[in-house]
Write a protein that holds these residues in place. Structure first.
Motif, PDB file in Angstrom:
ATOM      1  N   ILE A  16       0.809  -1.100  -0.047  1.00  0.00           N
ATOM      2  CA  ILE A  16       0.107  -0.108  -0.129  1.00  0.00           C
ATOM      3  C   ILE A  16       0.939   1.220  -0.158  1.00  0.00           C
ATOM      4  CG2 ILE A  16      -1.597   1.205   1.345  1.00  0.00           C
ATOM      5  CD1 ILE A  16      -2.657  -1.201   2.522  1.00  0.00           C
ATOM      6  N   GLU A  17       1.951   1.128   0.922  1.00  0.00           N
ATOM      7  CA  GLU A  17       2.711   2.323   0.964  1.00  0.00           C
ATOM      8  C   GLU A  17       3.486   2.731  -0.522  1.00  0.00           C
ATOM      9  OE1 GLU A  17       3.703   4.659   3.361  1.00  0.00           O
ATOM     10  OE2 GLU A  17       3.067   3.563   5.383  1.00  0.00           O
ATOM     11  N   GLU A  18       3.830   1.505  -1.143  1.00  0.00           N
ATOM     12  CA  GLU A  18       4.720   1.740  -2.274  1.00  0.00           C
ATOM     13  C   GLU A  18       3.647   2.135  -3.461  1.00  0.00           C
ATOM     14  OE1 GLU A  18       6.386  -1.141  -5.931  1.00  0.00           O
ATOM     15  OE2 GLU A  18       6.326  -2.103  -3.775  1.00  0.00           O
ATOM     16  N   VAL A  19       2.302   1.766  -3.493  1.00  0.00           N
ATOM     17  CA  VAL A  19       1.297   2.497  -4.487  1.00  0.00           C
ATOM     18  C   VAL A  19       1.008   3.634  -4.043  1.00  0.00           C
ATOM     19  CG1 VAL A  19      -1.010   2.212  -5.212  1.00  0.00           C
ATOM     20  CG2 VAL A  19      -0.100  -0.098  -4.948  1.00  0.00           C
ATOM     21  N   LEU A  20       1.106   3.985  -2.716  1.00  0.00           N
ATOM     22  CA  LEU A  20       0.945   5.567  -2.593  1.00  0.00           C
ATOM     23  C   LEU A  20       1.862   6.547  -2.932  1.00  0.00           C
ATOM     24  CD1 LEU A  20      -0.731   5.215   0.927  1.00  0.00           C
ATOM     25  CD2 LEU A  20      -1.777   6.110  -1.102  1.00  0.00           C
ATOM     26  N   ARG A  21       3.068   6.019  -2.770  1.00  0.00           N
ATOM     27  CA  ARG A  21       4.639   6.759  -3.217  1.00  0.00           C
ATOM     28  C   ARG A  21       4.475   6.879  -4.823  1.00  0.00           C
ATOM     29  NH1 ARG A  21       6.947   3.879   0.868  1.00  0.00           N
ATOM     30  NH2 ARG A  21       7.684   2.372  -0.551  1.00  0.00           N
ATOM     31  N   SER A  22       3.931   5.840  -5.438  1.00  0.00           N
ATOM     32  CA  SER A  22       4.194   5.668  -6.856  1.00  0.00           C
ATOM     33  C   SER A  22       3.199   6.663  -7.551  1.00  0.00           C
ATOM     34  CB  SER A  22       4.007   4.278  -7.471  1.00  0.00           C
ATOM     35  OG  SER A  22       2.695   3.886  -7.212  1.00  0.00           O
ATOM     36  N   ARG A  23       2.273   7.217  -7.055  1.00  0.00           N
ATOM     37  CA  ARG A  23       1.278   7.797  -7.568  1.00  0.00           C
ATOM     38  C   ARG A  23       0.742   9.066  -6.785  1.00  0.00           C
ATOM     39  NH1 ARG A  23      -2.519  10.649  -8.656  1.00  0.00           N
ATOM     40  NH2 ARG A  23      -4.401  10.287 -10.366  1.00  0.00           N
ATOM     41  N   PRO A  24       1.378   9.950  -6.816  1.00  0.00           N
ATOM     42  CA  PRO A  24       1.120  11.332  -5.803  1.00  0.00           C
ATOM     43  C   PRO A  24      -0.290  11.675  -6.161  1.00  0.00           C
ATOM     44  CG  PRO A  24       3.435  11.469  -6.571  1.00  0.00           C
ATOM     45  CD  PRO A  24       2.702  10.298  -7.404  1.00  0.00           C
ATOM     46  N   VAL A  36     -13.376  -1.341   6.093  1.00  0.00           N
ATOM     47  CA  VAL A  36     -12.493  -0.739   7.051  1.00  0.00           C
ATOM     48  C   VAL A  36     -12.239  -1.248   8.229  1.00  0.00           C
ATOM     49  CG1 VAL A  36     -12.687   1.456   8.426  1.00  0.00           C
ATOM     50  CG2 VAL A  36     -13.604   1.717   6.194  1.00  0.00           C
ATOM     51  N   PHE A  37     -13.159  -2.214   8.759  1.00  0.00           N
ATOM     52  CA  PHE A  37     -12.981  -2.930  10.027  1.00  0.00           C
ATOM     53  C   PHE A  37     -12.605  -2.206  10.953  1.00  0.00           C
ATOM     54  CE2 PHE A  37     -10.656  -6.657  12.350  1.00  0.00           C
ATOM     55  CZ  PHE A  37     -11.845  -6.988  12.797  1.00  0.00           C
ATOM     56  N   VAL A  38     -11.417  -1.966  11.515  1.00  0.00           N
ATOM     57  CA  VAL A  38     -11.159  -1.243  12.667  1.00  0.00           C
ATOM     58  C   VAL A  38     -10.281   0.278  12.404  1.00  0.00           C
ATOM     59  CG1 VAL A  38     -11.037  -2.944  14.318  1.00  0.00           C
ATOM     60  CG2 VAL A  38      -8.930  -2.557  13.333  1.00  0.00           C
ATOM     61  N   GLY A  39     -10.241   0.254  11.029  1.00  0.00           N
ATOM     62  CA  GLY A  39      -9.586   1.527  10.650  1.00  0.00           C
ATOM     63  C   GLY A  39      -8.066   1.423  10.642  1.00  0.00           C
ATOM     64  N   TYR A  40      -7.526   0.349  10.707  1.00  0.00           N
ATOM     65  CA  TYR A  40      -5.866  -0.114  10.567  1.00  0.00           C
ATOM     66  C   TYR A  40      -5.412   0.502   9.145  1.00  0.00           C
ATOM     67  CZ  TYR A  40      -1.441  -2.148  10.761  1.00  0.00           C
ATOM     68  OH  TYR A  40      -0.040  -2.210  10.810  1.00  0.00           O
ATOM     69  N   THR A  41      -5.853   0.279   8.120  1.00  0.00           N
ATOM     70  CA  THR A  41      -5.378   0.710   6.852  1.00  0.00           C
ATOM     71  C   THR A  41      -5.792   2.174   6.604  1.00  0.00           C
ATOM     72  OG1 THR A  41      -5.469  -1.577   5.945  1.00  0.00           O
ATOM     73  CG2 THR A  41      -5.353   0.224   4.382  1.00  0.00           C
ATOM     74  N   THR A  42      -7.012   2.538   7.076  1.00  0.00           N
ATOM     75  CA  THR A  42      -7.502   3.801   7.023  1.00  0.00           C
ATOM     76  C   THR A  42      -6.554   4.777   7.647  1.00  0.00           C
ATOM     77  OG1 THR A  42      -9.741   2.947   7.396  1.00  0.00           O
ATOM     78  CG2 THR A  42      -9.368   5.443   7.079  1.00  0.00           C
ATOM     79  N   ILE A  43      -6.097   4.456   8.640  1.00  0.00           N
ATOM     80  CA  ILE A  43      -4.957   5.380   9.536  1.00  0.00           C
ATOM     81  C   ILE A  43      -3.514   5.473   8.655  1.00  0.00           C
ATOM     82  CG2 ILE A  43      -3.784   5.359  11.408  1.00  0.00           C
ATOM     83  CD1 ILE A  43      -6.102   4.249  13.154  1.00  0.00           C
TER      84      ILE A  43
END
Length: 290
Positions: free
Chosen positions: A157-165, A177-184
């Protein structure tokens, strides 16, 4: 399932008033409604900008909660908007399953209750990294496993976020979302990468059908100090996506992380494409596809 199908059919045919009337009629007969129907009505409240309607449902969850720790979270979600209204006379069914041969509660809501208790004791308020670490450490405990996207999934997820500003008008969309871990995690990364857009606040929208998960995830985001950078919308993703276009316009989704139901991934992706919500070069990640 039949009750939810009836309420959803009323809502999708532009009769949300009928869905609410049926809901209240069931309650008057002592019927305990399912979580999906409560999530549907929470979604309707947001669509109509009716803060008191959603707050009333959160107050209902507080009153009927089988877990005191979660009742406090529901009260926080309700805020001051429901304080002057009469107590609701309806209830939702909580997951109170127990282990065979003992009285130990093992259902999903019991796990969330234990998580909230530990987060209150160990998490550092206002520090996203500390909150993520506390959730991850809790999930390692015996009988406390939580399905969160850590480890290699988090790195992807971090890599995809960095590759596409992100552009100033774009948001990430999380399905499930479940408990919001990835959301955070996404909100934290987006805030760090968005210093070029100081006036921009919202970076991610999470879609979650289960109302208990909605409330817990919102509470977690606030605990991490990111409630201004992320929102959790209740309701079925198929329906909530329509609001995404209303709020942010076409070509507004820079990243889609799908972790809700594998049989729906292709349908929701198709809806994103049909509604022209995907931004140019948008990233897409789907978990548990096998």
């Amino acid at each position: 399932d039949t009750a939810h199908a009836f309420a959803w059919s009323a809502w999708v045919t532009a009769r949300p008033d009928l869905a609410w009337d049926v809901f209240r009629a069931w309650a008057s007969q002592g019927m305990i409604v399912d979580a999906a129907t409560v999530g549907l009505l929470m979604m309707d409240g947001l669509y109509r900008r009716d803060v008191e309607a959603e707050a009333g449902l959160c107050r209902m969850l507080e009153m009927c909660s089988a877990f005191p720790e979660l009742a406090d979270v529901f009260a926080w979600c309700a805020g001051p908007y429901a304080s002057h209204r009469p107590l609701p006379d309806y209830a939702m069914r909580f997951d109170t399953r127990t282990c065979v041969g003992s009285a130990v509660v093992r259902g999903s809501h019991a796990k969330l209750s234990r998580l909230v208790t530990e987060m209150r004791l160990t998490a550092e308020v206002g520090e996203p990294a500390a909150v993520l670490d506390a959730i991850r450490r809790h999930s390692y405990g015996e009988g406390q496993w939580l399905k969160v996207a850590g480890g290699g999934k988090a790195n992807l997820i971090e890599e995809v976020l960095r590759s596409r500003p992100a552009e100033p008008t774009e948001v990430a969309v999380e399905f499930g979302v479940f408990v919001g871990y990835t959301t955070i995690r996404i909100a934290q990364r987006a805030c760090e990468d968005a210093k070029a857009f100081p006036l921009r606040m919202l970076h991610i929208v999470g879609l979650e059908v289960e109302p208990v998960h909605v409330c817990v995830a919102r509470w977690m985001l606030d605990l991490a100090g990111l409630s201004g950078a992320a929102e959790v919308w209740p309701g079925i993703a198929h329906d909530s996506l329509l609001r995404l276009g209303d709020e942010f316009g076409q070509r507004s989704a820079r990243l889609c992380f799908m972790d809700h139901r594998g049989t729906k991934f292709h349908e929701d992706l198709s809806r994103l494409e049909d509604q022209e919500l995907l931004a140019k070069g948008a990233g897409g990640i789907a978990d548990n596809v096998l």
